[in-house]
Enzyme design. Sequence first.
Site: not given
Length: 215
Positions: A50, A52, A54-56, A123
């Site tokens: 989702l 927020g 923290g993927k990036s 995605s």
Amino acid sequence: MQPTREPLDAVRVPARATQINVFRHPSHVLLEHRERLLNQRPATVWLTGLSGAGKSTLAYEMERRLLGKGSLAFVLDGDNLRHHLNRDLGFTAQDRHENIRRTAEVASLMNDAGLIVFSALISPHRADRAMARAIIGDERFVEVHVSADLQVCEERDPKGLYGRARAGLITHFTGISAPYEAPEDPALRIDTSQLDLHQSADQLMSYLCERGLVQ
């Protein structure tokens, strides 16, 4: 050894494209040569979750760590791509599909060059992630679910997007007005509501080392 991929006609070319008078030009440099030069195995770590979650943040921390170890890595960030390559796409299901397809094609080319790629995109649809896996190749594709739940992501709301989505100012927003289909069997699941950035990166680094992708 090159990873097994599905036929080009089945996966990598849109139905409207034509291959008339288009020919392949193979490189004289083998992937093994690039792997020996870089001392790493190319892969795409596909970070899904989702907004927020923290993927990036995790992707750029991994890029920093790998470069510090002498490995060559690059981040394909969803927001950055939408400023350039994918600037013509919106957030409908069709546009999200094309967004994933283009990103996967770029990741595949970067893998061919020997790089380790961290793709940070929401995605949200399993079918689109399966398409990305088919384009990149199963041996190179590492699906990682950054699994902070909706409440945690909404409390963080680092970009103010959830507030705008709740107010009806953003449509097709994943988790609010559009669905998110969590991976059923990811290579790794990282819960950033329980782990801080360094712990999350340690967990992902350990996995990549176990897979033999980095030294």
